[in-house]
Design a protein around this motif. Structure first.
Motif, short mmCIF file in Angstrom:
data_model
loop_
_atom_site.label_atom_id
_atom_site.label_comp_id
_atom_site.label_asym_id
_atom_site.label_seq_id
_atom_site.Cartn_x
_atom_site.Cartn_y
_atom_site.Cartn_z
N TRP A 105 0.86 -1.18 0.00
CA TRP A 105 0.00 0.00 0.00
C TRP A 105 0.90 1.23 0.00
CZ3 TRP A 105 -0.81 -4.27 3.15
CH2 TRP A 105 -2.05 -4.92 3.07
N TYR A 106 0.50 2.30 -0.70
CA TYR A 106 1.41 3.42 -0.88
C TYR A 106 0.61 4.66 -1.30
CZ TYR A 106 0.58 1.73 -5.60
OH TYR A 106 -0.04 1.30 -6.76
N PRO A 107 1.12 5.87 -1.04
CA PRO A 107 0.47 7.08 -1.54
C PRO A 107 0.42 7.05 -3.06
CG PRO A 107 2.08 7.61 0.17
CD PRO A 107 2.29 6.17 -0.18
N ALA A 108 -0.74 7.36 -3.62
CA ALA A 108 -0.92 7.12 -5.06
C ALA A 108 -1.84 8.15 -5.69
CB ALA A 108 -1.51 5.71 -5.28
N VAL A 109 -1.73 8.26 -7.00
CA VAL A 109 -2.71 9.01 -7.79
C VAL A 109 -4.03 8.22 -7.75
CG1 VAL A 109 -3.26 9.93 -10.07
CG2 VAL A 109 -0.87 9.85 -9.28
N PRO A 110 -5.14 8.85 -7.37
CA PRO A 110 -6.38 8.10 -7.15
C PRO A 110 -7.12 7.76 -8.43
CG PRO A 110 -6.75 10.40 -6.65
CD PRO A 110 -5.28 10.27 -6.98
N ILE A 111 -6.51 6.89 -9.23
CA ILE A 111 -7.16 6.45 -10.46
C ILE A 111 -7.13 4.92 -10.50
CG2 ILE A 111 -6.63 8.53 -11.77
CD1 ILE A 111 -4.30 7.04 -13.06
N GLY A 112 -8.09 4.35 -11.20
CA GLY A 112 -8.15 2.90 -11.34
C GLY A 112 -9.29 2.30 -10.53
N ARG A 113 -9.38 0.99 -10.58
CA ARG A 113 -10.48 0.30 -9.91
C ARG A 113 -10.11 -0.04 -8.47
NH1 ARG A 113 -10.35 -5.74 -12.74
NH2 ARG A 113 -8.32 -6.41 -11.87
N THR A 114 -11.14 -0.26 -7.67
CA THR A 114 -10.94 -0.68 -6.29
C THR A 114 -10.62 -2.17 -6.26
OG1 THR A 114 -12.49 0.99 -5.50
CG2 THR A 114 -12.01 -0.84 -4.02
N PRO A 115 -9.57 -2.59 -5.56
CA PRO A 115 -9.20 -4.01 -5.55
C PRO A 115 -10.15 -4.84 -4.68
CG PRO A 115 -7.78 -2.79 -4.07
CD PRO A 115 -8.63 -1.77 -4.77
N LEU A 116 -10.15 -6.13 -4.91
CA LEU A 116 -10.84 -7.05 -4.01
C LEU A 116 -10.13 -7.07 -2.66
CD1 LEU A 116 -11.41 -10.12 -6.37
CD2 LEU A 116 -13.07 -8.34 -5.78
N TYR A 117 -10.91 -7.22 -1.60
CA TYR A 117 -10.31 -7.34 -0.27
C TYR A 117 -9.50 -8.63 -0.18
CZ TYR A 117 -10.11 -7.91 4.82
OH TYR A 117 -9.70 -8.09 6.11
N MET A 118 -10.08 -9.72 -0.62
CA MET A 118 -9.37 -10.98 -0.78
C MET A 118 -9.82 -11.59 -2.09
SD MET A 118 -11.35 -13.67 1.80
CE MET A 118 -11.15 -12.73 3.30
N THR A 119 -9.14 -12.60 -2.56
CA THR A 119 -9.53 -13.20 -3.83
C THR A 119 -10.81 -14.01 -3.65
OG1 THR A 119 -8.33 -15.28 -3.55
CG2 THR A 119 -7.09 -13.39 -4.43
N GLY A 120 -11.44 -14.31 -4.76
CA GLY A 120 -12.64 -15.13 -4.70
C GLY A 120 -12.38 -16.50 -4.10
N ALA A 121 -11.22 -17.09 -4.43
CA ALA A 121 -10.87 -18.40 -3.89
C ALA A 121 -10.65 -18.34 -2.38
CB ALA A 121 -9.64 -18.96 -4.59
N GLU A 122 -10.00 -17.28 -1.92
CA GLU A 122 -9.79 -17.12 -0.47
C GLU A 122 -11.11 -16.93 0.25
OE1 GLU A 122 -5.32 -15.08 -0.68
OE2 GLU A 122 -7.12 -13.82 -0.69
N SER A 123 -12.00 -16.13 -0.34
CA SER A 123 -13.32 -15.93 0.26
C SER A 123 -14.09 -17.24 0.32
CB SER A 123 -14.11 -14.89 -0.55
OG SER A 123 -15.42 -14.74 -0.04
N ALA A 124 -14.09 -17.99 -0.77
CA ALA A 124 -14.81 -19.26 -0.80
C ALA A 124 -14.26 -20.23 0.24
CB ALA A 124 -14.73 -19.88 -2.20
N PRO A 166 -22.76 -16.09 0.44
CA PRO A 166 -22.27 -16.44 -0.90
C PRO A 166 -20.76 -16.67 -0.85
CG PRO A 166 -23.69 -14.51 -0.98
CD PRO A 166 -23.43 -14.77 0.47
N PRO A 167 -20.23 -17.55 -1.66
CA PRO A 167 -18.80 -17.85 -1.61
C PRO A 167 -17.90 -16.63 -1.78
CG PRO A 167 -19.92 -19.51 -2.91
CD PRO A 167 -20.94 -18.43 -2.62
N ASP A 168 -18.37 -15.64 -2.54
CA ASP A 168 -17.52 -14.47 -2.80
C ASP A 168 -17.78 -13.31 -1.85
OD1 ASP A 168 -20.03 -13.71 -3.69
OD2 ASP A 168 -19.32 -12.87 -5.60
N ALA A 169 -18.59 -13.52 -0.80
CA ALA A 169 -19.03 -12.41 0.06
C ALA A 169 -17.87 -11.65 0.68
CB ALA A 169 -19.95 -12.94 1.16
N LEU A 170 -16.84 -12.36 1.15
CA LEU A 170 -15.75 -11.70 1.84
C LEU A 170 -14.77 -11.03 0.88
CD1 LEU A 170 -15.13 -14.32 4.66
CD2 LEU A 170 -16.52 -12.25 4.73
N SER A 171 -14.80 -11.40 -0.39
CA SER A 171 -13.96 -10.70 -1.36
C SER A 171 -14.49 -9.29 -1.63
CB SER A 171 -13.89 -11.49 -2.67
OG SER A 171 -15.13 -11.48 -3.35
N LYS A 172 -15.76 -9.06 -1.27
CA LYS A 172 -16.41 -7.81 -1.60
C LYS A 172 -16.36 -6.77 -0.48
CE LYS A 172 -19.57 -9.91 -4.94
NZ LYS A 172 -21.00 -10.17 -5.29
#
Length: 346
Positions: free
Chosen positions: A69-88, A99-105
């Motif tokens: 994580w780092y100071p950044a230009v605020p452009i681009g998409r918001t990342p997943l908190y965890m991957t779908g596989a990790e959430s599942a 839902p299996p993907d609930a924690l990725s969101k």
């Protein structure tokens, strides 16, 4: 010494919540906004140390997943908190009615792969607790990054409940082993830390000041912080959140110990034994009414889902205490930010 407390609660899944959690009533989940003035980016790195074998799977080279994580230009998409596989894996492991993907969101506040803001930056390395994925310290990491730090969260392979690597999920090999594997694991984490610091200092995507490096960790990560400082003098200051000291630790640099009543009960003897050998500036800061996992995102998410009343009372007291999770997070964020600004970033 008792095994790390976090394992019993969350090794099977990030939240450690019971099967009665309901998809119909679960609210949208989000982490508290960071309190600093700078927008932040997040990059995920897959690193391989070709110079050593993995201690848990010796036929493999040591591989690490690292969030930066780092100071950044605020452009681009918001990342997943965890991957779908990790959430599942978390949802299935705890038999959650989600839902299996609930924690990725879970909503976070960084932008994926955003360009770095210009400027030379101090570095803070974060090491999670035993059984915990690097993402469990996201709320702390985002706050530090918003204050001007580059923050590297290390996933120590085979020491977390489920971490996705490019070739798939890796489970915790260390968890539950006998005899106690963690003294050796902590020494290995110190090697992980030096490898990550070396790698980041060479990476031109960040301009990190090699003279301004700090480290903090939760539970096993706190133990690893002390071990890493012993092994690598580039780490100017360290924070141990509720982790024991292993072996003989002697340090002459700034050190902060933040503790819960649970940590004091189980690890107080190692703290008392080591304290006289910490000869640099030091501070012992009990966080009243907190639990062993109050510094983690799990505490925030448990409260957002309204699950304290539905968890076993003893587990709540041990892991989260009676303190409001947002108040606990404020304390941890403020203390870590102030400590690193005073001792490693100046």
């Amino acid at each position: 010494m008792k095994s790390f407390l976090v394992i019993a609660a969350v090794v099977a899944g990030l939240l450690g919540v019971p099967a009665t959690a309901s998809a119909a009533t679960a609210p949208d989940l989000s982490l508290p906004a960071p309190g600093g003035p700078l927008p932040i980016g997040l990059r995920t790195l897959h690193l391989t140390d070709q110079q050593r074998a993995d201690p848990w799977v010796p036929e493999k080279r040591r591989e690490l997943m690292v969030n930066v994580w780092y100071p950044a230009v605020p452009i681009g998409r918001t990342p997943l908190y965890m991957t779908g596989a990790e959430s599942a894996a978390a949802v299935a492991g705890r038999k959650l009615d989600l839902p299996p993907d609930a924690l990725s969101k879970v909503r976070v506040h960084s932008k994926e792969n955003a360009p770095s803001l210009p400027g030379r930056r101090p570095l803070v390395v974060l090491s999670p607790g035993a059984g915990n994925n690097r993402i469990t310290l996201t709320s702390v990491a985002e706050h530090l990054a918003s204050q001007g730090f580059v923050v590297a969260g290390i996933d120590h392979a085979y020491e977390a409940w489920a971490t996705e690597f490019p070739d798939g999920l890796r489970q915790c090999v260390a968890c539950g082993q006998s005899p106690d594997p963690w003294p050796a694991a902590i020494a290995n984490r110190a090697i992980d830390t030096t490898f990550v610091v070396d790698t980041l200092l060479k990476d031109r995507r960040w301009s990190i000041d090699a003279k301004k490096i700090g480290m903090a960790g939760h539970s096993a990560g706190g133990s690893a912080t002390a071990a890493s400082m012993v092994a690598d003098r580039r780490i100017k200051a360290g924070v141990n959140v509720d982790g024991p000291f292993f072996g003989t630790v002697s340090l002459d640099r700034p050190f902060l110990l933040m503790s819960s009543p649970t940590g004091k009960k189980y690890y107080g003897a190692s703290w008392d034994e080591t304290w006289p050998r910490l000869t640099g500036p030091k501070k012992d800061l009990p966080v009243e009414n907190s639990g062993h996992s109050s510094v983690t995102d799990a505490a925030i998410l448990i409260d957002q889902m309204g699950l304290r009343a539905r968890l076993p009372k003893e587990e709540v007291e041990r892991q989260y205490g009676s303190i409001d999770s947002r108040e606990a997070l404020r304390i941890f964020r403020d203390e870590l930010t102030g400590f690193f600004k005073q001792w490693s970033a100046r």
